[in-house]
Structures are given as C-alpha cells and as structure tokens.
Design a protein around this motif. Sequence first.
Motif, PDB file in Angstrom:
ATOM      1  N   LEU A  18      -5.921  32.230   4.308  1.00  0.00           N
ATOM      2  CA  LEU A  18      -6.292  33.241   3.321  1.00  0.00           C
ATOM      3  C   LEU A  18      -6.844  32.611   2.050  1.00  0.00           C
ATOM      4  O   LEU A  18      -7.795  33.127   1.454  1.00  0.00           O
ATOM      5  N   THR A  44     -10.224  33.120  -0.069  1.00  0.00           N
ATOM      6  CA  THR A  44     -10.142  33.486  -1.483  1.00  0.00           C
ATOM      7  C   THR A  44     -11.041  32.622  -2.355  1.00  0.00           C
ATOM      8  O   THR A  44     -11.582  33.093  -3.368  1.00  0.00           O
ATOM      9  N   ILE A  81      -6.838  39.913   5.203  1.00  0.00           N
ATOM     10  CA  ILE A  81      -8.142  39.241   5.240  1.00  0.00           C
ATOM     11  C   ILE A  81      -9.094  39.868   4.220  1.00  0.00           C
ATOM     12  O   ILE A  81      -9.741  39.171   3.430  1.00  0.00           O
ATOM     13  N   ALA A 125      -8.166  39.034   0.625  1.00  0.00           N
ATOM     14  CA  ALA A 125      -8.561  37.669   0.271  1.00  0.00           C
ATOM     15  C   ALA A 125     -10.058  37.593  -0.029  1.00  0.00           C
ATOM     16  O   ALA A 125     -10.492  36.871  -0.931  1.00  0.00           O
TER      17      ALA A 125
END
Length: 624
Positions: free
Chosen positions: A28, A32, A135, A138
């Motif tokens: 993640l 990000t 998901i 992120a």
Amino acid sequence: MAKGDSQFSSIRLTENVRDIMRNPEKVLNSLTRHSGNTDYKFEKLYKVLFNEEMYFIAYQKIYSKVGNMTAGVDGKTIDGMSTSRIERLIESLRNETYQPNPSKRTYIPKKNGKKRPLGIPSFDDKLVQEVIRMILEAIYEGSFEHTSHGFRPNRSCHTALLGVQQSFTAVRWFIEGDIKGFFDNINHEILIGILKERIDDDRFIRLIRKFLNAGYIEDWVYHKTYSGTPQGGIISPILANIYLDKFDKYVKDYIKDFDKGKRTTATRQYRLYEQRRYRLAKKLECETDETVREQMIKDIKELRQERNKYPAYDKMDGSFRKLKYVRYADDFLIGVIGSKEDCKKIKEDIKVYLDEKLKLELSDEKTLVTNAKKPAKFLGFDVSVRNSDDTKRDKHGRTVRCFGDKIVLRVTADVMKKKLLSYNAMKLVNEKGTEVWKPRSRYYMKDLDDLEIISQYNAEIRGFYNYYSIANNSSLVQSFSYILEYSMYKTYALKYQTSISKEKNKRCINGVFSIPYKNRKGDTIYRRFYKEGFKRQKVARGAYVDSLPVTVTITGGRNSLIARLQNEKCELCGANEKLEMHHIRKLKDLKGKQDWEKRMSARRRKTLAVCSKCHDKIHTGKLD
C-alpha cells in the motif's frame, strides 16, 4: 563475482521482491508514494488481489462489526471464516469467475419519518471490497482536496465543522449545498472514466464495474442497478469521494477566479481615529517627559475606544470578495464575502457544472442562499456569523474587538427534541399555550437488567455530547441530559413498581446514581450515571491532517485472529487441521451453559477457532 554468487544474489533479490509484494503495508505504501502525482498511471493492481495477506488485514479490520452476522443473499455470514475460504475467493478472482452477489435490500427509518434503503452485501463480497477500498485509498488519498472531510482517515464531521469555523470568518452569505439522491445517482460511465484517468488495469476496472452492476434483491425479486454505488458496500464511500473530488477541484479553480483583493478597505471613521492613534504612539516613543507621556497614553486609550465604536472595514466594499468551501460526503457549505447576486451566480454555475459534468442534480429548493447573520444548517449544527462589538484585553492589556464576524456553531433545542422523541424518553405537554418537555419511562427497557439500563442512558448522553461538544453552546446539552436522567429514574421505578425518590435514595452513592456489578475477578464495582459535565471542546481529532505524512500503517502486525486461524489447532478439541472461525453477534447472547460458551465468556471474545467437526456440533447443539 562468481557465477554462484550472482545466482545467490538474484535469488535473494527475488525473495525481497516477493516479501514486499506479500507485506500489505509495503504494498500500500508503494502505491501511496505516487498518490499526489495526478499524472501517474497505476498498473497491475489486479495482482494485488491475489495477495492472501491483504485479506487477513481486511478480515481483522471488519470482523468485529455486528452486521457481519447478518446473512447476505447467499445465506452466508462471517461465521465459518477460514484460510480455505480466502483461498477459494482468491482463485475465483485469479481466473475471473468471481461474481459479486446482489445485495439484500432492507429499509431503515430516517429522522423525517421516511425510510432509507440499505443494502446488505454477502460477507465474501465485503472482504473483497475492503481490499479494493484499501487499494483505492492508497491511490487517491494523497490527491484529495483539504476541503473534503467525509469518510477519510483522521477526518470527521468535527474536522469539517472546525474547518468552517476557522476559515469562514466574516463571510456575509452561506450557500447550503444539497445534491438530490447523490449515492443513488452516481453515473457509472462517468465514474469508470474518472477511475481510468489514474488506473491503467482493465481487470481491476472490470471488477469495480461488476460491483456497480451487481444489483439488489428486494422481496426475492432481482433489480439491476444502472446508477449509484453498491448499496451498503464498503467501497461506496471511497468511490463517492473519487467522484466528487472532481467537484472539489472545480470549486478550487472557481475560487481562484472569484477571489478579488487582498484585504477590505477600512471605513473612513475607523481609519481617521487609527491614524491619529498611530501618530501619537510614534511620538510617545520619543517623548521623555513623564507628565507628557502619561497624558499621551491617556489620549491613545481614548482614541482606541473611539475607533472601536466604528466598523473596521467597509462590508459593502466591491473591490474585495472571497469564497470559502467545505464538503462532507454529499453535504457542502459555501461562505461568500460578496453580494447576494454573487451567490446566485455561484449557485447557478455549480448547478450547471454538476449537471453537465457529473450528471447530478442540485436541489433548487434545498440549496439555500442565507444571510450569514441567520443560521445555515450544516451536519446537524446551526452555523452563523456573530455580530458583536464586544472587546477584551489582549496580552498587552489593550482592548481589542475579537468576537465579531467569527463563526458560531450551535446545537438547537429542536435537534435535542427530535433526538429525545426518537428515544421515546420524553413527551410534549401543552401548559397554558407553552410546549413543555416531560421525561417519560421507556417501557421497552423494563426487562433489561439494571446495568444494561444505566449503560444505555450513559451511551446516549455521551454520544450526543461527543458530537455536539464543539458547539459554542455545548452547555445546552445539560437540558438533554436532564431529561434522560429523569427518564432513567422513571424506567427503574417502572421496573420495580416503586417511586423515583425511592429509587434515587436506594441507589445514590455520594450523590451519584450508581449500579453495582461484579467484574471477571468477582469484585463489586459501580457503573455511575454520567456526571462529567458538558464543557465545550475546541479541537477535534485529526483537525490538522495536512501536517501528517501520507502513509499507510497497519498497527500491531498480524492480528491474533489470523494467528489463531493459522495455528491449525482447534481451541476446543485440540485437533491439528485447518480451522474455521466461529463468530457470535454479541457476548451477552452467550447463555454460558455449554463449555464453548464458557470459554468465549472467560476470554471476552466473540470468536472461537475450531475444527469443522466442532463447528458443526456447535451449530447443531451436539457438542458435549
């Protein structure tokens, strides 16, 4: 480097890559890192759905919610969760045979007496949706606007309201935004188009489309969904934010074009007295004669007092205008320093944008233009601008006007009345033409035990106060608490067929109504009625999230829930095999007669990791 060393390095590198791909936090965070770059295209997201560890994290995030024990249309609940169940789910995603079930539609009452449709997804679908939600969060969290507060980490209704209080100072008008049936009217094609701007993965997009088109079942009749987000779906809030982020960015650009001037022009009278005060203050710096200095200081104070009798700036100054904006989910509030004609144009421009670009309808009747001296409604609060010339002394002892034009948040008596009536804890009596609130007993609670009754009342008071604690008049919640307090006394009196005074005298300890109960160690302790006051709170958790780095942290590593499942040792019979997790809705549902119930009660757990044989016996009541 020798050939063997090269091969060893290659193997070690491959293992490191696999480790990164398996670790949810690293997966993640790798997404990000590119969140704030709106030009970056995310690829190969669908493969993340094959990562078993992601489902373990998703499971531990959502397992404790009571709704997971309500069956979806497939008849399954969270009960019986196992690693095998996750493996089968991943395999269906891998070969793309996975098809979300339609949600089961039910209805819950709204405050206005109408009913709100609610969808109950199957638990397996919830699990997949939670992985997708992680998901998407992120990917998008770092690019969302600061003015958006709904369904985001470290943000809440409080941060939205405090955002209004901090940034809407001196606005002259409010525009209360209302989008008709937003969650039911999200256009699927527009949403998919928005997702494709940042996601270059057809399989991942197809999966989201499957959820959008899954439909719902009502009275055993299937209904296809042509618009809106999945009813009751975990991904609905993040999809809604992705959709309305386009609107946030439109308003951001609109503000750049609308705003004019750096500051308002001071009024003639205020400027005159301020100039005289300033010149005198400069002379004071050079004056050495104490008698003259004392007179000058006296004159400066008088000039400041005279100056403060006049408004500091011209509210009709056409060379200065500003627009402020805050959104929580589909509710938004706009503050305008400008004319009413400006507000009408802003409202019309927003209406056209929402219709043409997002296929949403702005309600003309509910999207109100309100003078800021009158309260606007936002997230259950009355929002207005304080009109005051009151002064207070600053740290230098000077009188300053610091109360005027500040935003005031208020909880209203009408809000409290509706909440108390919904609890059935109050009745309205007409006495000489005046509406009087009278506490009443709650008949449906008389069969609860003493601890449950006081706990329920405490939870209702704390919940209401926690939400309205940031109101400038939060002390008004005392009236709400008073009604519930005497409703509680009446409920106990009804339960024991006695009087309020006798119940209070019997149960009060040091002036506080208290109910004794025994803890796990057998010690007697007391649950006391809430008496902690209703002081105003000025800070909400997460109010200054801009200073926080955008990263994903999964605390505590793998939850013991997963470790217990993977231990492969039945917590009842000790058999070594793959386990299933037995779930219950609430601990108080346990009767404590069976051994498995006693174990769950002793550990204060709503879960028990057991083999399939023991699990079957629990449900059939045949466990010895």
